[in-house]
Design a protein around this motif. Structure first.
Motif, PDB file in Angstrom:
ATOM      1  N   TYR A  31      -9.734   4.184  -7.653  1.00 19.73           N
ATOM      2  CA  TYR A  31      -8.603   4.647  -6.835  1.00 19.73           C
ATOM      3  C   TYR A  31      -8.804   6.125  -6.551  1.00 19.73           C
ATOM      4  O   TYR A  31      -8.982   6.922  -7.459  1.00 19.73           O
ATOM      5  CB  TYR A  31      -7.302   4.412  -7.613  1.00 19.73           C
ATOM      6  N   GLY A  33       4.861   2.022   2.722  1.00 17.88           N
ATOM      7  CA  GLY A  33       4.686   1.356   1.418  1.00 17.88           C
ATOM      8  C   GLY A  33       5.751   1.808   0.436  1.00 17.88           C
ATOM      9  O   GLY A  33       6.284   0.994  -0.334  1.00 17.88           O
ATOM     10  N   CYS A  43       0.851  -1.197   0.000  1.00 13.92           N
ATOM     11  CA  CYS A  43       0.000   0.000   0.000  1.00 13.92           C
ATOM     12  C   CYS A  43       0.880   1.238   0.000  1.00 13.92           C
ATOM     13  O   CYS A  43       1.252   1.771   1.053  1.00 13.92           O
ATOM     14  CB  CYS A  43      -0.927  -0.002   1.225  1.00 13.92           C
ATOM     15  N   ARG A  44       1.205   1.686  -1.231  1.00 13.86           N
ATOM     16  CA  ARG A  44       1.996   2.902  -1.383  1.00 13.86           C
ATOM     17  C   ARG A  44       1.120   4.149  -1.283  1.00 13.86           C
ATOM     18  O   ARG A  44      -0.074   4.104  -1.579  1.00 13.86           O
ATOM     19  CB  ARG A  44       2.676   2.909  -2.751  1.00 13.86           C
ATOM     20  N   SER A  45       1.712   5.226  -0.906  1.00 14.03           N
ATOM     21  CA  SER A  45       1.080   6.549  -1.005  1.00 14.03           C
ATOM     22  C   SER A  45       2.222   7.551  -1.193  1.00 14.03           C
ATOM     23  O   SER A  45       3.337   7.138  -1.509  1.00 14.03           O
ATOM     24  CB  SER A  45       0.230   6.849   0.222  1.00 14.03           C
ATOM     25  N   SER A  98      -7.961  -5.450  -0.708  1.00 12.02           N
ATOM     26  CA  SER A  98      -7.293  -4.582  -1.689  1.00 12.02           C
ATOM     27  C   SER A  98      -7.077  -3.223  -1.057  1.00 12.02           C
ATOM     28  O   SER A  98      -8.006  -2.650  -0.467  1.00 12.02           O
ATOM     29  CB  SER A  98      -8.140  -4.404  -2.948  1.00 12.02           C
ATOM     30  N   ASN A  99      -5.864  -2.720  -1.181  1.00 13.01           N
ATOM     31  CA  ASN A  99      -5.593  -1.421  -0.551  1.00 13.01           C
ATOM     32  C   ASN A  99      -6.298  -0.277  -1.287  1.00 13.01           C
ATOM     33  O   ASN A  99      -6.354   0.841  -0.791  1.00 13.01           O
ATOM     34  CB  ASN A  99      -4.087  -1.169  -0.410  1.00 13.01           C
ATOM     35  N   GLY A 150      -6.760   7.228  -0.236  1.00 10.80           N
ATOM     36  CA  GLY A 150      -5.415   7.499   0.237  1.00 10.80           C
ATOM     37  C   GLY A 150      -5.375   8.721   1.121  1.00 10.80           C
ATOM     38  O   GLY A 150      -5.999   9.736   0.816  1.00 10.80           O
ATOM     39  N   THR A 204      -7.688   9.524  -3.744  1.00 13.42           N
ATOM     40  CA  THR A 204      -6.819  10.030  -2.669  1.00 13.42           C
ATOM     41  C   THR A 204      -7.322  11.396  -2.246  1.00 13.42           C
ATOM     42  O   THR A 204      -8.082  12.058  -2.959  1.00 13.42           O
ATOM     43  CB  THR A 204      -5.359  10.203  -3.141  1.00 13.42           C
ATOM     44  N   PHE A 241      -9.905  -3.437   3.532  1.00 13.79           N
ATOM     45  CA  PHE A 241      -8.555  -3.033   3.107  1.00 13.79           C
ATOM     46  C   PHE A 241      -7.648  -4.245   2.888  1.00 13.79           C
ATOM     47  O   PHE A 241      -6.776  -4.243   2.014  1.00 13.79           O
ATOM     48  CB  PHE A 241      -7.964  -2.102   4.178  1.00 13.79           C
ATOM     49  N   PRO A 265      -0.837   2.763  -5.065  1.00 14.00           N
ATOM     50  CA  PRO A 265      -0.896   1.462  -4.376  1.00 14.00           C
ATOM     51  C   PRO A 265      -1.034   0.305  -5.385  1.00 14.00           C
ATOM     52  O   PRO A 265      -0.208   0.203  -6.289  1.00 14.00           O
ATOM     53  CB  PRO A 265      -2.114   1.625  -3.463  1.00 14.00           C
ATOM     54  N   SER A 266      -2.022  -0.511  -5.290  1.00 12.03           N
ATOM     55  CA  SER A 266      -2.143  -1.688  -6.160  1.00 12.03           C
ATOM     56  C   SER A 266      -2.652  -1.305  -7.541  1.00 12.03           C
ATOM     57  O   SER A 266      -3.809  -1.543  -7.904  1.00 12.03           O
ATOM     58  CB  SER A 266      -3.072  -2.716  -5.504  1.00 12.03           C
TER      59      SER A 266
END
Lengths: 449, 449, 449
Positions: free
Chosen positions: C140, C49, C42-44, C104-105, C110, C142, C101, C203-204
Motif C-alpha cells: 500500500y 470512498g 477505495c478510500r483516501s 484491488s484498489n 493513492g 500513497t 485496480f 483503502p482495502s
C-alpha cells in the motif's frame, strides 16, 4: 630513568603498546608520550615536581601558574610548608643502596622530613612500608600533615635485608615556600564555566593521575578555537589542598561553574565509570549518562559519595557544585592502584583516547543542550512541504532523523532541552541536535535563552 | 489448665524451649514466662480476663488502667456490654463434657450469650464451629456485635459425636459494665510521643497476641530511665474497639504522636515483617526499613493496607497517624493462626528477643535522627588536624567511621537528618550517629532543633 | 469484488471465521460484517470512498458529515485537492490487464495523477512498487503531497512481466473539492468530552483501519442511552489531515476533551497494546493500564512517541490533549501491515469484541472515577451495624468486597479518586466502584464534584 623502569611483576610491559597505538591515532600517542615524560618527576602537593609538571603541560596549552605562600589560610586549611627532595636512600653495611629514591620516587614517603642517621634494622623497621599481599610492588605513601619520615619498598626487598646497621638519609627540605597550581582557560561566548579538574600531586603513578593530566590537556587543545558557549576552565592542582586553595581564592568564580568534571584514572584498560555529582541529577550527570549509554560502551554510573578525588571539595555542601568524576576503573578498584605497578605500561593510548572522546562528547551535549520553542505547536507542521520529510507516504521505515524532528517538535514547549529529547526518545544527542538545527533553519523552531 | 494443653498436632511442643532459651537470655525467658502466665486467661474485648491481664502486666511496668462504661459513644461506635464467662460445656447423654470451656477457653465463641438447654445434635450443629481442613485444631471465633452463642471444637471431635440429645450450657453474662484498657508512659524530654500499641483481647492465643504484649512490656522496661527525647506511650487495649475508644478519649493527644508501632504476632519462628503506615514514607517507616535492612536480618516490608491490627484505626484518614505494624509472620500467614495450635510452644524466647531488639533499634533511630548543620561547609574540614582522621595518607582502606564522618559533613546542610545520611551512605545508623557525635564534639557540627 | 479476494499467501482465510464467531457473539459478527462491507471501497484522504464509508457507518449510528473545501487553511496545512478514481490498469501487449485496480484498489498509488500512455517496461518500472521480501503481496503506497503516479503489485507479478510496451492508464481526477469527515456524539450530563477517533483514509486494509471503525461504531451504540457523565465524540476522519482539519475547526471544543482514545489495528489476533498520551499519566493512561492489568489479559503498555496515528496531532504540544492510542498489534508490528494480506480474514470477530470490551471497560473507569469524602473518617466506621460487614469475627477470609470498602473509606480523604483506590489496593475498579456505591447508600461516603 625511563618509563616503565619501575614496572614490576603483574603489569603488562610497555612493549605491547606499539601494536595498538595505531588504533588510537595521533592524539593517543601524544597523550601517552606526555604520560611517559611526566612519569619520572617527583610530584607532591607542593614543590618543584609540580612546577616542572606544569611547565611541561604548558608546552601544549598556555597555563597561568599561581604560587600561594605557605601559611595562607584556605577555607578550613592552611597552605603547608613546601617540600622538596633531592636524594634519599637506605645503605646497608657494605654501602649498597638497598632502597634508592633515584630508582623510583615512590621509595620515599611523601613529605618525609630530613633524616641522616645510622640505625639497626629493628630501629628502621617502623619507618619501612611494604605491601605484604603484593610482595613485588612498592607502595605509595605520604604523610603531609604529620611530620615523620619513611621509606616504601617491596616486601621481597625487605625480607632479604639482613639484620645489622643501616645508613639512612633523606635529603629533603620542608620549609616555607608555596603551593603551586595551574589554570588554562578556553574563553566562551558566556562567562558561565565548565570546570575540568585533575590532580597533579602524585609522583610516579601513571593512571593516577598522569593519564588524567594528559586527557585534560588534549581536551583543552580540542576545544581551542571552537568558540564555545561556555568558558572552559582547566585546573591542574594538587589533590585536596590544591582544590581547597583554588576554591578559597575563587569563591566568586565558583558560582559561575555550571558543569564540571574531575578527571582521574583516565588510562587503564577498564571501562569508563562516571560518578554523579552530589546533586545526582545535574546536567553534567545526565549528559555523561547519555553519552555513555548512547555510545554503547560498556560503562558504569555510580552515585556520589564524599570520598574519591576533588569532587569531594567541589561537592562540599557549601559549594554543592554540579561536578562529577570521570574515571576508567575507579580508585582502589585495581590491584596496581597506588603501587609501582601503576606505570606507563599500565595505561594505553587507546584507553586515553576513549576517555578523551567521552569527555568531548559530554562537552558536545553540554554545548548543544538548549531549550527551543516549536513555532508551529498546534498539530504537526507539514514537514514534507518544507522538504524535511519523505514525500512518499505509506512506508513504515521512518528514519531516525525524521523521528528526531518529530520528537524535537513534540517536546519543544519551552520546558524541555535537547538532552531531555534525547533521553525520552532514546535517540543519540547528535541526531537530536541535528534535527533541531534543520528545524531552526526551516523556521519551525526558535532557540530559547 | 497449663500452657500447651490446647496444643495439638502440628506445633512444636514446649519441651524444645529450654534448649534454646539460653541463646535468648534473661529477657527472652522472662517474656516467654509472661506468655505462659497470661495464656490461660479468657480475654475478650471486655471483662475480667482483660483486667487480670493488665494486673499481671502491671507487675512489670506501672499501668494506668481506664474503665470506660458500656454505652459510651466512641467515634462511630459505642462501648458494648461487658462479657464475662464462668463455665460452658456440651454434655452428651452420659453426662460427659464433650466440649469443655475448662479445657480451653477457645471452645466458646467469644461474646456468646448465656444458654442452658437440651437439644439434638442437629439442633446444636449450627452453633458448632470447626476447621474441616485442620481437623485436630479448635478454631477461635467471636461474635461481638451480633448476639448469638456457639462452641468451637476440633472437626475430629465433632465427627465422633453420636446423634442424640445434648445438654448445652454457657454460664456467661453480657451486661452493662466497662471496657478496660491500660497505658504505660515513659516520660521523655518533649511532649512529642511514640505510640506502642498491642491488643489484649484474644484468649488463649500465644502469638496473637501474648507475644506482642510481652515484647511491649519488655521494651517499656528497657526504655525506663533512658531519659528519651520522645515520650513513649504503651497502649494495652482490646483490638478495634479499644483503639477506637482510646482515640475517642484522646483526640488531642493523638496529635502529639510523631511515630508509632503496632505490635502483634511477635513470637513465631518466622522472620520479621514491617507493614508501612498509610503515609508510606513516615519516619517510622524509614527507620524500620533501615533497621531491618542494616541488620542483615531476613525480613519483609509490605505496604499499608486497611486490614490487619489497630493500625487500621490509627491510620484512618481522619487521624492518618504515622503508625506502622511490626510482626513476625503476619496474621493469617501461618496455619496455627486463630487456632488452638497458637499456644506457648508456638512462640520462642529467641523470636521475641529478636522482635524486641528490632523495636529497640527502631527507637534508637527515632531518638537519634536529628538534622545537623556542618559549620565548615566550604570544602572538607581538615579532620586530621583534629585527630578525626588517619594521618598517614595514600591508603585506600578508609574506615567505615571515617566514611560516616565524610557523609555526615557532606549532607549536613540543614535538609538531611542522620537517617537520610544512613540511607544514602548505606552505613548503619549507629555508625552515622557516632560520627555525628564526634563531629559535634570537635565543633564541626551543630545539632538543629 | 468480494471480501478476501485480495487475500494471498500468509494470512488465514475467512473460512475459519464461522467456527469462532459464536464465541464473539452478535457484536463480533456485526463488526466483522461491517469490515467486509467497507473493505472493497477505495478510500483516501478525500473523495467518494470516504463519503461512501461514512454513509455505511451512518446506517448504524447517526453521523454529522462535514465537507471542508480544498484550499482551506488548517493549522500549518491546507486542505488538498480531492482525489477520485474510476479505473486504472497496466495492459500488456496482448491487451491483458496485468495490474488492475478493479481487482484491488491497493494496485494504484493513492493520489496518483491521471495518466494515459504507452511505454516500455523500463520506462514504467520507476512507477512500480513491490515488496521484494514478501513477493506474493501487494504493498500500500500513497503520495498525497507530491504529484506523481504509480502502481503497486506483487513482486512475483512484476518478475513475470516480459519486456515490451505497456498501456498505462489511471482514470482519476485530482481537483478542487472537499475533505470529508464524520462525527457522532453521545450526549453526556456534562459538556466535558471523551474523544474516540479513528482514521477512515485507508483503502482495502482490514485491520488498518476498518476494524477500528467497526469497534468505534459499536462502542458508540453501546453508549447510546447510557446517560453518561461525559459527552462522547466519535470522530471518523482521514489520518493526519483529517485530525488536523478537525482540530483547526474545533480549537475551542478541543479544550473540552478530558480523555481520548485513538483506535487502530483493532482486529488482529495479537494482544492489546495501549500507547500512553504525551502526558504519560493522564487519567485515560491510568484507566487503560488498570483495565488491561486487572483483566489479566496479556497486553503491552508503551510510552508515547510522536509517531503512529492521530495521537500525533492530538498530543502536539500546542494541544497536549490526554489522548492515548489503543491497538492490538501496533502499526508495522505485523508482516501483513500495509499489504494486501491485511484483508478481512486477518481480523476476527473475537479480537474486535475483545478490543470493544477493553474500550467499554475504560469508559466504565472514566465514568466512575470520582473522588469521595469519608464522612466518618476518624477510626473505621462500624460496618457491621450497617449490615456492610460479616458479623461473625475471627475469620481471616475477608472478602474482596469488604476489602474494597475498607480501602475506599481509608483513601477517601478528598485527594484520591476511585481509580487511585483500585490502583493502590490492587482490586478491580468495578469492585471498588461497587463498594463506593454501597458506602454512599449507607451514608458513609459523599461524592465530590
Amino acid at each position: 630513568m625511563t618509563a616503565g623502569t619501575a614496572g614490576t611483576a603483574g603489569t603488562a610491559g610497555t612493549a605491547a603498546r606499539p601494536d595498538t597505538a595505531g588504533a588510537a591515532g595521533d592524539e593517543g600517542r601524544e597523550m601517552h608520550a606526555l604520560v611517559e615524560r611526566l612519569y619520572p618527576l617527583c610530584r607532591s602537593i607542593t614543590g618543584d615536581g609540580v612546577r616542572r609538571t606544569l611547565d611541561i603541560v604548558g608546552e601544549s596549552i598556555p597555563l597561568r601558574v599561581r604560587e600561594v605562600p605557605t601559611g595562607t589560610p584556605v577555607l578550613d586549611w592552611t597552605v603547608p610548608k613546601e617540600w622538596n627532595i633531592r636524594d634519599a636512600y637506605v645503605k646497608d653495611a657494605s654501602g649498597r643502596r638497598v632502597v634508592d629514591f633515584a630508582a623510583s620516587n615512590l621509595h620515599v614517603v611523601g613529605y618525609s622530613v630530613p633524616v641522616s642517621a645510622t640505625m639497626t634494622l629493628a630501629e628502621l623497621r617502623p619507618h619501612l612500608h611494604t605491601l605484604p599481599g603484593q610482595p613485588g610492588l612498592v607502595p605509595y605513601r605520604t604523610s603531609y600533615y604529620a611530620e615523620t619520615w619513611g621509606f616504601c619498598l617491596a616486601e621481597n626487598t625487605l625480607a632479604a635485608l639482613p639484620e645489622g646497621r643501616y645508613e639512612v638519609r633523606i635529603d629533603a627540605t620542608l620549609a616555607d615556600g608555596h603551593l603551586t597550581y595551574g589554570e588554562h582557560v578556553v574563553p566562551g561566548r558566556t562567562s558561565e564555566e565548565v570546570l575540568v579538574s585533575c590532580h597533579v600531586c602524585h609522583p610516579s603513578l601513571a593512571n593516577d593521575n598522569l593519564a588524567g593530566i594528559a586527557v585534560a590537556t588534549r581536551l583543552a587543545r580540542r576545544l581551542a578555537g571552537t568558540d564555545p558557549h561556555y568558558t572552559y576552565r582547566f585546573l591542574f592542582a594538587p589533590g585536596t589542598i590544591g582544590a581547597i586553595t583554588w576554591l578559597a581564592l575563587n569563591r566568586e568564580r565558583a558560582g559561575l561553574i555550571r558543569h564540571g568534571l574531575v578527571l582521574a584514572c583516565a588510562g587503564d584498560r577498564g571501562h569508563l565509570t562516571y560518578k554523579r555529582s552530589r546533586r545526582g541529577d545535574a546536567a553534567v550527570d545526565r549528559a555523561a549518562a547519555h553519552v555513555l549509554r548512547a555510545s554503547g560502551r560498556p560503562h558504569e554510573i555510580v552515585d556520589f559519595s564524599p570520598y574519591g578525588y576533588d569532587e569531594r571539595q567541589f561537592c562540599s555542601p557549601g559549594f554543592d557544585l554540579p561536578v562529577g568524576c570521570l574515571t576508567r576503573t575507579p580508585y582502589a578498584g585495581y590491584p596496581e592502584y597506588h603501587t609501582s605497578a601503576d606505570d606507563p605500561g599500565f595505561v594505553t593510548p587507546e584507553a586515553m583516547t576513549d576517555t578523551l572522546e567521552a569527555c568531548w562528547e559530554i562537552t558536545r551535549v553540554l554545548e548543544g543542550d538548549r531549550r527551543h520553542l516549536n513555532l508551529s505547536p498546534y498539530g504537526e507542521p507539514q514537514l514534507g512541504r518544507r522538504g524535511l520529510y519523505g514525500s512518499l507516504g505509506g512506508r513504515s521505515d521512518t528514519k531516525q532523523a525524521q523521528m528526531a524532528m518529530l520528537w524535537v517538535l513534540n517536546l519543544s514547549d519551552g520546558d524541555h532541552g535537547l538532552l531531555d529529547v534525547a533521553e525520552r526518545s532514546g535517540l543519540p544527542f547528535h541526531v537530536v541536535a541535528d534535527a533541531a538545527r534543520d528545524l531552526r533553519a526551516a523556521g519551525l523552531l526558535k532557540e530559547l535563552g
